[in-house]
Design a protein around this motif. Structure first.
Motif, PDB file in Angstrom:
ATOM      1  N   SER A 163      -3.571 -11.820   4.903  1.00 28.34           N
ATOM      2  CA  SER A 163      -3.209 -10.423   5.026  1.00 28.34           C
ATOM      3  C   SER A 163      -2.539 -10.221   6.375  1.00 28.34           C
ATOM      4  CB  SER A 163      -4.432  -9.547   4.783  1.00 28.34           C
ATOM      5  OG  SER A 163      -4.800  -8.830   5.899  1.00 28.34           O
ATOM      6  N   VAL A 164      -1.443  -9.484   6.345  1.00 28.03           N
ATOM      7  CA  VAL A 164      -0.595  -9.347   7.524  1.00 28.03           C
ATOM      8  C   VAL A 164      -0.523  -7.877   7.897  1.00 28.03           C
ATOM      9  CG1 VAL A 164       1.710  -9.724   8.467  1.00 28.03           C
ATOM     10  CG2 VAL A 164       0.747 -11.355   6.815  1.00 28.03           C
ATOM     11  N   THR A 165      -0.920  -7.577   9.107  1.00 25.09           N
ATOM     12  CA  THR A 165      -0.812  -6.209   9.618  1.00 25.09           C
ATOM     13  C   THR A 165      -0.289  -6.296  11.046  1.00 25.09           C
ATOM     14  OG1 THR A 165      -3.049  -6.246  10.505  1.00 25.09           O
ATOM     15  CG2 THR A 165      -2.815  -5.484   8.224  1.00 25.09           C
ATOM     16  N   SER A 166      -0.317  -5.186  11.742  1.00 26.39           N
ATOM     17  CA  SER A 166       0.228  -5.225  13.103  1.00 26.39           C
ATOM     18  C   SER A 166      -0.592  -6.146  14.006  1.00 26.39           C
ATOM     19  CB  SER A 166       0.323  -3.824  13.681  1.00 26.39           C
ATOM     20  OG  SER A 166      -0.954  -3.226  13.678  1.00 26.39           O
ATOM     21  N   GLU A 171      -8.917  -6.645  -2.603  1.00 27.34           N
ATOM     22  CA  GLU A 171      -9.794  -6.132  -1.547  1.00 27.34           C
ATOM     23  C   GLU A 171      -8.994  -5.653  -0.335  1.00 27.34           C
ATOM     24  OE1 GLU A 171     -13.348  -9.171  -2.881  1.00 27.34           O
ATOM     25  OE2 GLU A 171     -12.475  -9.383  -0.868  1.00 27.34           O
ATOM     26  N   ALA A 172      -7.934  -6.396  -0.017  1.00 26.78           N
ATOM     27  CA  ALA A 172      -7.104  -5.981   1.131  1.00 26.78           C
ATOM     28  C   ALA A 172      -6.504  -4.608   0.876  1.00 26.78           C
ATOM     29  CB  ALA A 172      -6.001  -7.003   1.392  1.00 26.78           C
ATOM     30  N   LEU A 173      -6.041  -4.383  -0.352  1.00 25.85           N
ATOM     31  CA  LEU A 173      -5.480  -3.068  -0.681  1.00 25.85           C
ATOM     32  C   LEU A 173      -6.580  -2.010  -0.698  1.00 25.85           C
ATOM     33  CD1 LEU A 173      -3.075  -1.313  -1.549  1.00 25.85           C
ATOM     34  CD2 LEU A 173      -3.632  -1.880  -3.921  1.00 25.85           C
ATOM     35  N   SER A 199      -6.600  -1.498   4.615  1.00 26.86           N
ATOM     36  CA  SER A 199      -6.018  -2.130   5.818  1.00 26.86           C
ATOM     37  C   SER A 199      -4.513  -2.328   5.725  1.00 26.86           C
ATOM     38  CB  SER A 199      -6.707  -3.459   6.101  1.00 26.86           C
ATOM     39  OG  SER A 199      -6.432  -4.381   5.063  1.00 26.86           O
ATOM     40  N   ILE A 200      -3.969  -2.415   4.523  1.00 27.79           N
ATOM     41  CA  ILE A 200      -2.508  -2.576   4.421  1.00 27.79           C
ATOM     42  C   ILE A 200      -1.828  -1.278   3.983  1.00 27.79           C
ATOM     43  CG2 ILE A 200      -2.636  -5.081   4.029  1.00 27.79           C
ATOM     44  CD1 ILE A 200      -2.092  -4.505   1.035  1.00 27.79           C
ATOM     45  N   GLY A 201      -2.563  -0.199   4.010  1.00 26.10           N
ATOM     46  CA  GLY A 201      -1.963   1.090   3.673  1.00 26.10           C
ATOM     47  C   GLY A 201      -1.845   1.297   2.173  1.00 26.10           C
ATOM     48  N   GLU A 202      -0.921   2.149   1.784  1.00 26.67           N
ATOM     49  CA  GLU A 202      -0.747   2.398   0.347  1.00 26.67           C
ATOM     50  C   GLU A 202       0.293   1.443  -0.231  1.00 26.67           C
ATOM     51  OE1 GLU A 202       1.792   5.965  -0.618  1.00 26.67           O
ATOM     52  OE2 GLU A 202       1.130   6.572   1.388  1.00 26.67           O
ATOM     53  N   GLY A 224       2.261  -3.108   1.427  1.00 25.73           N
ATOM     54  CA  GLY A 224       1.778  -1.761   1.650  1.00 25.73           C
ATOM     55  C   GLY A 224       2.496  -1.102   2.806  1.00 25.73           C
ATOM     56  N   SER A 225       2.124   0.134   3.057  1.00 23.29           N
ATOM     57  CA  SER A 225       2.811   0.894   4.100  1.00 23.29           C
ATOM     58  C   SER A 225       2.428   0.443   5.499  1.00 23.29           C
ATOM     59  CB  SER A 225       2.508   2.393   3.934  1.00 23.29           C
ATOM     60  OG  SER A 225       1.110   2.605   3.914  1.00 23.29           O
ATOM     61  N   GLU A 226       1.339  -0.336   5.641  1.00 24.95           N
ATOM     62  CA  GLU A 226       0.909  -0.793   6.975  1.00 24.95           C
ATOM     63  C   GLU A 226       0.856  -2.311   7.097  1.00 24.95           C
ATOM     64  OE1 GLU A 226       0.421   1.834   8.891  1.00 24.95           O
ATOM     65  OE2 GLU A 226       0.459   3.242   7.203  1.00 24.95           O
ATOM     66  N   GLY A 227       1.154  -3.028   6.029  1.00 22.48           N
ATOM     67  CA  GLY A 227       1.082  -4.482   6.079  1.00 22.48           C
ATOM     68  C   GLY A 227       1.166  -5.028   4.678  1.00 22.48           C
ATOM     69  N   TYR A 228       0.861  -6.287   4.526  1.00 22.25           N
ATOM     70  CA  TYR A 228       0.882  -6.818   3.170  1.00 22.25           C
ATOM     71  C   TYR A 228      -0.219  -7.851   2.983  1.00 22.25           C
ATOM     72  CZ  TYR A 228       3.390 -11.084   4.712  1.00 22.25           C
ATOM     73  OH  TYR A 228       3.748 -12.247   5.317  1.00 22.25           O
ATOM     74  N   ALA A 229      -0.565  -8.101   1.730  1.00 23.46           N
ATOM     75  CA  ALA A 229      -1.528  -9.144   1.390  1.00 23.46           C
ATOM     76  C   ALA A 229      -0.833 -10.087   0.429  1.00 23.46           C
ATOM     77  CB  ALA A 229      -2.763  -8.539   0.736  1.00 23.46           C
TER      78      ALA A 229
END
Lengths: 338, 338, 338, 338
Positions: free
Chosen positions: C258-261, D140-142, D146-149, D243-248
């Motif tokens: 999982s990739v975030t900031s 689960e990440a979604l 944590s990765i936004g919408e 997602g809007s804040e990251g990706y999984a």
């Protein structure tokens, strides 16, 4: 004893990318020095010039015609590129033009025609990814035959955020234009059609974002590009080239990892400087070397024209919600093998 | 207008690494030019000099004393380093000395003493890994506190093969000496004891190989180094720094992958040039910049002395099959913070 | 129609690992049911038994002699293992004994001798890593010849933390004993000497920790094991087997990222259950199948004896600060090929 | 003492997947035994039945109505599924139906209506990916936020090759139907439109291949699926949820690597069995447990209906070369929370 001759470089535009090039020429590359600089923001131009011992000029043409300028870097706003590059060709001075070569297809074509008329290569377009080691490895994998013939490219181009002035067509003209060039370069063929789709908008976006851009090439290769300019988490450029026997994929460079109770963590590039710093350096050094030898291996004016034509079609595809065909003029024989 | 001043560099030794530096200074770095060159292999020296427009000199001291030489790169055989560096100090000329600084601890100490007497920093030792981005990230992970306090380092240093002239002590003086420096640099403390173990010999090896070298530092950090100079498959340098809350690990740079019916394949560096090319470039540019500013951030003469002393202890540990303590003189205050 | 016969399993010990086995037999494996259970903690034993419809017995021998028990799982404290396994052999009942087979080499040898006297294999020791797919791939890489002949093994065995009752010798008898078995199994040869080193203690540790354990095998393969039982961040088991032509390395299983900031994050196993759950399942199913067929492919009593002997030597090496040789009796021909 | 009750399972269809389930129920799962089997290939059915001690029946309905059959696994050709599942519902027997639930949307709807009329859940559809640990981590990440919408899903579904009987619509009904289910399940919403594109055909393909399938969901999430059924190199299923804040991102499981002079190599799954063996096991065990408890967590008849409807739309989109809308009936309240 005699010290080697240093090439005098004029730089038009001292915004982010222009200053980035100036600093590099002055402090990290061989064989060149910045001798003259121009920007409409005269104070900024003066600071940049002073930091490297260069002079400032009152307008772009003065830089081009400066006798201490052997070659020119164009890093001004895109709509000025074509005229400045044409002036360089007229002056017989090699020019490295940041992308795009022009903001309209017809202007880009004028550059092509002027260079063909001049009869020698003077123009390189700043598609720096061609100098990225990872992209080169992907190209080598295809060229080696090990993954078979190209069928599909999946690409992702994400930026953490964009300024308020960003308009949704810029995702194509400023971001995806890189994928236009890398696709053409990797595949060695032209893009013939473009479609753009968008769906749910990121809550961080002021315009359609992300957008999915689809290309089809002459031979029928399908190219998917996700453009997402508000992805928040970093600068993320990826490319998977799918062949008939396997695939090659560009990875984000990863040099170390750190493991704590939060898991295993590796970094994502923060921005284009971090990701492509080496590529920009290799590009500029290769261009400086090319000015001396007259041989260039970067993107040509033709590449710049084709990229502009595809981007133009892409903007229309975005605005009109349909697939738009790309019409290119016949490629002049001058560009065979360049 | 005035072009910027170019530093004149003299290069002593035009073997592999010397030529590598000459080429880079001439074609890929900023602010310097090779002006004079010496090697006992005079024909080779001439070719190298001509390729970059430099002069050849009849002996090492002539390079050092050449008025066109502002600073010196020492890339001769290791047993000549100390005398050449001492001559540079005497001449007041900055010198970048390839590792090792000296082949005996006492010679290395003479360099330290001479530099302290000179009262200003003139010596940098060529431990290029300090400029590798991956190693820097490992150091940053430790320095940030995120992995706690350092407890153990596991390192691997593998070369595909070595020439017939290779002797087993060279695994320590030529290969593991890099891990000696990186361990000291990462941890910020001295190594106090060395043990060497060897077991089954590779069928490709003419001497004991692989060898496992163990260090203990002042604070009790344990360092394992596997030296394997006939590993066949590539050049492989790794480092895992284990802390009380996590660990940081250096990875082999990986820019792309290719997937075929044979599986997913990524490359392993072929040799030190491929692996550390960027580090060598950053090191040399930083040194050139340092010659101008008088500020250096690479390995100092003290670092060169300490590395030589540990390597000396390591060779004795290898020969005598026991743990050997490292005895360093007190660190001169001159080196505080360098 | 007739339903297939279900094997009755008796379980001695309903602590963590015993309950783990009971639950799995009852709910996730084929061909067996837990029929009788014993633990000195009678209340706990009753709860566990009731949850799966088994009976409780008053002592360990009652489980072994229970007519509804076809085979026994021993998951009691280690010092009781040898006697319980001997009782199973005497009763002619197959037994799966959690590691260690015994806490003294002489007790382990008694089990070997009893099984040889019994003339058929009844004992399997719970070294579950032999059923881990990753370890199997490492072994296949060696056995295939692709990495040449084995020269070195680097292993890491880290636990996030240990209870206060933990003593530093347990790092060898409870943790490193797994690496003793995997090294013997991967290499197909015995360990002949052990050395233990420790340095700076983790601030989270109440005893020496981490410890570096070194083995040497019959043919001279060197094995490094880092045991770190207070590493805080997770459960981390790694193994790199270095051969004369390449190496094979066990990775932590990674199924998603999982990739975030904060960067790119993958998980590290929290504990042995998460890491080796599949291996425990495969081990237990294979043993149940083996009870029916009489053919076992897990660790034998000989393997349990050798592991105990090496662990014993390791504890002495730790206490006495020196290299300790491992003396094994001649391997009975009964164990050839097992 | 009393052994636990074993559930009797009837299996309809003993082709690849049917036999795979039979073997697993017989030898690797808990709580069930195969009691009756049917296949039109009677010889094959007999062999499979005998290998696990089950009886053969003369037709599918005989399996369903067999008093020794408590629950049914349907693994026959897809066009028979709906009728067999309807018969199970009528008989009040729980049924696990391999995908697809039906080959026409109207047939799938009949199953939904019959189950609603029956008033209790009897049907589970074999979308095994919902039990894959990697997919669960992506979900689960979604779900964790944590990765936004969710904004975009990129998926790849590649098979090494297909039999000659393969037709291009099967890429959608047999392969991409898995991505239809995973997309719906990950996002928790319905797909409303489908588009299919194809370009250059693989030289190994007898029909259009690869194909790019695009979905849009109710909320506007865009889903890209590359279906490539002749990719040659392995079985490769990937999924990136942006997602809007990251990706999984789902990774191919990687347990070990081997490094030789050819580079660093990791394996790619050879086929669906290798890739999803654990998921199939978890799915079947969960279903067996569910038969006892009456609670199921797999794909419901509604999920099977929706997947069929989207696949139907996909086939039309492929045939007609346009975007096709998906029309679902209103979701019965019966399926709320299932």
């Amino acid at each position: 004893m005699e010290k080697p001759v240093t090439l005098g470089i004029g730089v038009i535009g001292t915004g982010n990318i222009g200053t980035y090039h100036v600093d590099r020429i002055a402090s990290r590359l061989s064989g060149a020095a910045v001798t003259a600089v121009f920007d409409v923001a005269t104070e900024r131009a003066r600071e940049v010039a002073e930091s490297v011992g260069a002079a400032t000029r009152d307008q772009d043409l003065d830089v081009i015609h400066d006798p201490g300028v052997d070659a020119v870097v164009v890093a001004s706003p895109g709509h000025l590129h074509a005229d400045q590059v044409l002036a360089c060709i007229e002056a017989g001075k090699p020019v490295m033009c940041e992308k795009p070569l022009a903001t309209t297809t017809s202007d880009a074509l004028k550059v092509v025609e002027a260079e063909v008329a001049a009869g020698r290569q003077l123009v390189q377009v700043g598609f720096m990814r061609r100098y990225d080691q990872g992209y080169r490895q992907v190209k080598e994998a295809l060229d080696s035959g090990s993954i078979g013939e190209a069928l599909v490219i999946h690409a992702v181009h994400r930026n953490p955020s964009v300024p308020e002035s960003f308009r949704e067509f810029m995702a194509i003209t400023d971001s995806v234009v890189h994928e236009i060039d890398t696709s053409r370069w990797l595949l060695g063929e032209e893009i013939v059609a473009v479609t753009v789709r968008s769906g749910k908008r990121s809550p961080h976006a002021l315009a359609k974002d992300p957008q999915l851009v689809h290309f089809e090439t002459e031979s029928g290769v399908l190219v998917d590009v996700e453009s997402f300019v508000n992805c928040q988490y970093g600068y993320d450029v990826r490319c998977e080239l799918v062949g008939s026997e396997g695939y090659a994929v560009l990875e984000n460079p990863m040099l170390s990892a750190s493991v704590t109770s939060g898991g295993r963590r590796t970094t994502v590039p923060a921005d284009w400087r971090e990701r492509f710093d080496s590529a920009y350096g290799a590009e500029l050094q290769a261009w400086i070397d090319g000015v001396t030898t007259g041989r260039y291996d970067g993107a040509s004016a033709w590449d710049g024209y084709a990229a502009t034509a595809v981007a133009d079609a892409g903007v229309r595809a975005l605005e009109e919600g349909r697939t738009v065909a790309v019409d290119l003029v016949d490629k002049p024989s001058f560009y065979a093998g360049r």
